[in-house]
Motif scaffolding. Sequence first.
Motif, PDB file in Angstrom:
ATOM      1  N   ASN A   1     -65.547   1.204 -28.468  1.00 41.51           N
ATOM      2  CA  ASN A   1     -65.276   2.084 -29.605  1.00 41.51           C
ATOM      3  C   ASN A   1     -63.861   1.946 -30.130  1.00 41.51           C
ATOM      4  OD1 ASN A   1     -67.877   3.073 -29.480  1.00 41.51           O
ATOM      5  ND2 ASN A   1     -67.334   4.871 -28.285  1.00 41.51           N
ATOM      6  N   LYS A   2     -63.131   0.968 -29.569  1.00 45.45           N
ATOM      7  CA  LYS A   2     -61.785   0.623 -30.028  1.00 45.45           C
ATOM      8  C   LYS A   2     -60.820   1.806 -29.958  1.00 45.45           C
ATOM      9  CE  LYS A   2     -63.583  -2.986 -33.083  1.00 45.45           C
ATOM     10  NZ  LYS A   2     -63.639  -3.544 -34.452  1.00 45.45           N
ATOM     11  N   ILE A   3     -60.983   2.625 -28.892  1.00 43.93           N
ATOM     12  CA  ILE A   3     -60.060   3.733 -28.667  1.00 43.93           C
ATOM     13  C   ILE A   3     -58.761   3.204 -28.064  1.00 43.93           C
ATOM     14  CG2 ILE A   3     -59.742   5.972 -27.556  1.00 43.93           C
ATOM     15  CD1 ILE A   3     -61.984   5.949 -29.597  1.00 43.93           C
ATOM     16  N   PHE A   4     -58.894   2.234 -27.156  1.00 45.17           N
ATOM     17  CA  PHE A   4     -57.738   1.629 -26.492  1.00 45.17           C
ATOM     18  C   PHE A   4     -57.820   0.107 -26.607  1.00 45.17           C
ATOM     19  CE2 PHE A   4     -58.367   5.685 -24.305  1.00 45.17           C
ATOM     20  CZ  PHE A   4     -57.086   6.228 -24.376  1.00 45.17           C
ATOM     21  N   SER A   5     -56.655  -0.533 -26.575  1.00 44.12           N
ATOM     22  CA  SER A   5     -56.636  -1.990 -26.625  1.00 44.12           C
ATOM     23  C   SER A   5     -56.990  -2.591 -25.274  1.00 44.12           C
ATOM     24  CB  SER A   5     -55.252  -2.491 -27.069  1.00 44.12           C
ATOM     25  OG  SER A   5     -54.246  -2.073 -26.158  1.00 44.12           O
ATOM     26  N   SER A   6     -56.587  -1.903 -24.201  1.00 42.39           N
ATOM     27  CA  SER A   6     -56.932  -2.356 -22.855  1.00 42.39           C
ATOM     28  C   SER A   6     -56.921  -1.168 -21.901  1.00 42.39           C
ATOM     29  CB  SER A   6     -55.963  -3.431 -22.351  1.00 42.39           C
ATOM     30  OG  SER A   6     -54.661  -2.896 -22.189  1.00 42.39           O
ATOM     31  N   ILE A   7     -57.713  -1.286 -20.842  1.00 40.03           N
ATOM     32  CA  ILE A   7     -57.815  -0.231 -19.839  1.00 40.03           C
ATOM     33  C   ILE A   7     -57.792  -0.872 -18.458  1.00 40.03           C
ATOM     34  CG2 ILE A   7     -59.263   1.616 -18.895  1.00 40.03           C
ATOM     35  CD1 ILE A   7     -60.477   1.954 -21.686  1.00 40.03           C
ATOM     36  N   GLU A   8     -56.983  -0.314 -17.572  1.00 46.80           N
ATOM     37  CA  GLU A   8     -56.933  -0.784 -16.194  1.00 46.80           C
ATOM     38  C   GLU A   8     -57.201   0.376 -15.257  1.00 46.80           C
ATOM     39  OE1 GLU A   8     -54.062  -3.810 -14.955  1.00 46.80           O
ATOM     40  OE2 GLU A   8     -53.113  -3.547 -16.909  1.00 46.80           O
TER      41      GLU A   8
END
Length: 215
Positions: A25-32
């Motif tokens: 949903n393009k809320i964040f560019s990346s998630i770790e």
Amino acid sequence: MKPILNIFDEPLLYTEGLSKLLIQNKIFSSIEIFNSCESLYENIKVHPPEFVMISSNIMMLTEIYQCIENIIAENKKIKIIVIGSSYDVTVIRKLFNKGIKSYLDKNSSYDEFVRSVNALSADEIYICEYAKQMMINFISNEQEKPNPNIKDPLTRREMEILKLICDGYSSKDISEKLFISINTVETHRKRILMKLNVKNSVGVVKYALENNIIN
């Protein structure tokens, strides 16, 4: 550019699913996803994210307090979201005092998480429905009682707007909900800030919590 999110939680199916959904949903560019304090702190030092989500699944409450303090000490700009386990208002108040910007409960929906992110991106705070209802109910019961900590008491309309601020509403949302102009809302906001001697919406909620206006 979309912000970066670090999740501190066990690598459970729902955590991985949430990450994929947020990316799609393009809320964040990346998630770790991290499951140890050491790996989280190291990443924050090298690649500081805009958001950190801490889950109560992985730590005791005292450990969550310490984790928040460590993150804030390393980078005060990071916006911290805590996913609690039906905490009472006293605990939630302490979490905000430690420096979090959003409190969600374990039963909060995905949509509420997204609203939380949007609020934090606009430099507001966010409190989930569970915590919000407790706070608003207390305010409603206390509206007619004078608060000795405020020399110039809030008007009925200002108390109404104060509740909506604690509810996480923006000035635009408040204007639409109360059928008044944004300029009028901003005027009320400024008066509330002046009367409570705080600088922003975060200060309003903290003041309300610390002075038992909502408790």
